[in-house]
Scaffold this motif. Structure first.
Motif, short mmCIF file in Angstrom:
data_model
loop_
_atom_site.label_atom_id
_atom_site.label_comp_id
_atom_site.label_asym_id
_atom_site.label_seq_id
_atom_site.Cartn_x
_atom_site.Cartn_y
_atom_site.Cartn_z
N ILE A 1 6.51 20.39 1.78
CA ILE A 1 7.08 19.05 1.69
C ILE A 1 5.97 18.05 2.00
O ILE A 1 5.26 18.21 2.99
N SER A 2 5.82 17.04 1.16
CA SER A 2 4.88 15.96 1.41
C SER A 2 5.67 14.66 1.46
O SER A 2 6.65 14.50 0.73
N ILE A 3 5.22 13.74 2.30
CA ILE A 3 5.90 12.45 2.45
C ILE A 3 4.90 11.34 2.19
O ILE A 3 3.84 11.29 2.81
N ILE A 4 5.26 10.44 1.29
CA ILE A 4 4.44 9.28 0.96
C ILE A 4 5.18 8.02 1.39
O ILE A 4 6.36 7.84 1.06
N ALA A 5 4.49 7.16 2.12
CA ALA A 5 5.05 5.87 2.52
C ALA A 5 4.62 4.82 1.49
O ALA A 5 3.43 4.75 1.14
N ILE A 6 5.58 4.04 1.01
CA ILE A 6 5.30 2.95 0.08
C ILE A 6 5.69 1.66 0.79
O ILE A 6 6.87 1.38 0.97
N ILE B 1 6.83 0.94 -9.53
CA ILE B 1 5.63 1.36 -8.79
C ILE B 1 5.32 2.79 -9.20
O ILE B 1 6.19 3.66 -9.16
N THR B 2 4.08 3.02 -9.62
CA THR B 2 3.64 4.35 -10.01
C THR B 2 2.56 4.84 -9.04
O THR B 2 1.58 4.13 -8.78
N LEU B 3 2.78 6.04 -8.52
CA LEU B 3 1.82 6.69 -7.63
C LEU B 3 1.07 7.71 -8.46
O LEU B 3 1.67 8.41 -9.27
N SER B 4 -0.24 7.81 -8.27
CA SER B 4 -1.02 8.79 -9.03
C SER B 4 -2.00 9.50 -8.12
O SER B 4 -2.27 9.06 -7.00
N GLY B 5 -2.53 10.62 -8.62
CA GLY B 5 -3.47 11.40 -7.83
C GLY B 5 -2.81 12.11 -6.66
O GLY B 5 -3.45 12.37 -5.64
N ILE B 6 -1.52 12.42 -6.81
CA ILE B 6 -0.80 13.10 -5.74
C ILE B 6 -1.31 14.54 -5.66
O ILE B 6 -1.28 15.27 -6.63
N ASP B 7 -1.79 14.91 -4.50
CA ASP B 7 -2.32 16.26 -4.27
C ASP B 7 -1.43 16.94 -3.24
O ASP B 7 -1.74 16.98 -2.06
N LYS B 8 -0.28 17.46 -3.71
CA LYS B 8 0.71 18.06 -2.83
C LYS B 8 0.51 19.56 -2.77
O LYS B 8 0.48 20.21 -3.80
N PRO B 9 0.38 20.12 -1.56
CA PRO B 9 0.29 21.58 -1.47
C PRO B 9 1.54 22.25 -2.05
O PRO B 9 2.65 21.76 -1.87
N ALA B 10 1.34 23.37 -2.73
CA ALA B 10 2.45 24.10 -3.32
C ALA B 10 3.41 24.59 -2.24
O ALA B 10 2.98 24.96 -1.15
N ASN B 11 4.68 24.56 -2.56
CA ASN B 11 5.74 25.06 -1.67
C ASN B 11 5.77 24.39 -0.30
O ASN B 11 6.16 25.02 0.68
N LYS C 1 0.85 -1.20 0.00
CA LYS C 1 0.00 0.00 0.00
C LYS C 1 0.87 1.24 0.00
O LYS C 1 2.07 1.17 0.29
N ALA C 2 0.25 2.37 -0.32
CA ALA C 2 0.93 3.67 -0.29
C ALA C 2 -0.01 4.65 0.40
O ALA C 2 -1.23 4.62 0.19
N TYR C 3 0.57 5.52 1.23
CA TYR C 3 -0.26 6.48 1.97
C TYR C 3 0.56 7.71 2.33
O TYR C 3 1.79 7.68 2.38
N MET C 4 -0.16 8.82 2.58
CA MET C 4 0.46 10.05 3.06
C MET C 4 0.85 9.83 4.52
O MET C 4 0.03 9.38 5.32
N VAL C 5 2.08 10.16 4.86
CA VAL C 5 2.56 9.90 6.23
C VAL C 5 1.82 10.76 7.24
O VAL C 5 1.42 10.27 8.30
N ASP C 6 1.58 12.03 6.94
CA ASP C 6 0.98 12.91 7.95
C ASP C 6 -0.51 12.64 8.18
O ASP C 6 -0.98 12.72 9.31
N THR C 7 -1.25 12.28 7.15
CA THR C 7 -2.70 12.08 7.30
C THR C 7 -3.13 10.61 7.25
O THR C 7 -4.29 10.31 7.55
N LYS C 8 -2.24 9.74 6.83
CA LYS C 8 -2.51 8.30 6.64
C LYS C 8 -3.49 8.05 5.49
O LYS C 8 -3.97 6.94 5.31
N LYS C 9 -3.79 9.08 4.68
CA LYS C 9 -4.69 8.93 3.54
C LYS C 9 -4.02 8.06 2.48
O LYS C 9 -2.87 8.27 2.12
N GLN C 10 -4.78 7.09 1.96
CA GLN C 10 -4.28 6.18 0.92
C GLN C 10 -3.98 6.96 -0.35
O GLN C 10 -4.69 7.90 -0.70
#
Length: 157
Positions: free
Chosen positions: A143-148, A131-141, A112-121
């Motif tokens: 840092i976002s962290i995704i766990a794979i 592995i390709t991640l899609s639908g990444i909704d990263k706030p501008a400017n 699975k893959a999820y956002m570290v801060d929110t745990k959202k898949q």
């Protein structure tokens, strides 16, 4: 004692330095300057508390991780890993909505893959070893962290 905000490194800069150290397998030492009575200024305290709040949300990707398994791309992204999880750090200049990781080792499968801060898949698919991640909704400017998460250890730890 630094109560002048212009002379204190902002939390956003400290967080970025910490991320750069994490993805490069380095350590970060932050120094504060207490006054002669041992008191730390409110400005410095606020910076430390803001950094600590960020670490409460993202610490799994920082504490006990190793830089890698691949090289970072300055200003764009970097990686860290621990056990069977790769952490993808998307830096301020990363603007895409998809990301393809370099090939993983034979036999490693995406769990699975999820956002570290929110745990959202996060939407993720694996073709062969990529592995390709899609639908990444990263706030501008920011840092976002995704766990794979994989079915096997990332490296022979």
């Amino acid at each position: 004692m630094h109560d002048d905000p212009s002379k204190v490194t902002p939390a956003k800069r400290i967080i970025r330095m910490l991320v750069d150290c994490t993805i490069r397998n380095m350590s970060l030492l932050v120094n504060v300057a207490p006054d002669r009575h041992g008191k730390i200024s409110k400005t410095e305290t606020d910076v430390l508390l803001e950094t600590g709040k960020w670490l409460q949300q993202t610490g799994e990707a920082i504490y006990g991780t190793y830089g890698g398994p691949w090289q970072p791309k300055d200003g764009q992204y970097g990686y860290a890993y621990k056990n069977n999880t790769i952490y993808l750090f998307l830096l301020e200049d990363f603007k895409e909505t998809t990301f393809t990781l370099p090939p993983v080792n034979n036999g490693q499968k995406l769990v699975k893959a999820y956002m570290v801060d929110t745990k959202k898949q996060i939407k993720a698919k694996q073709n062969s070893r990529e592995i390709t991640l899609s639908g990444i909704d990263k706030p501008a400017n920011q840092i976002s962290i995704i766990a794979i998460e994989l079915n096997k250890q990332v490296m022979g730890q």
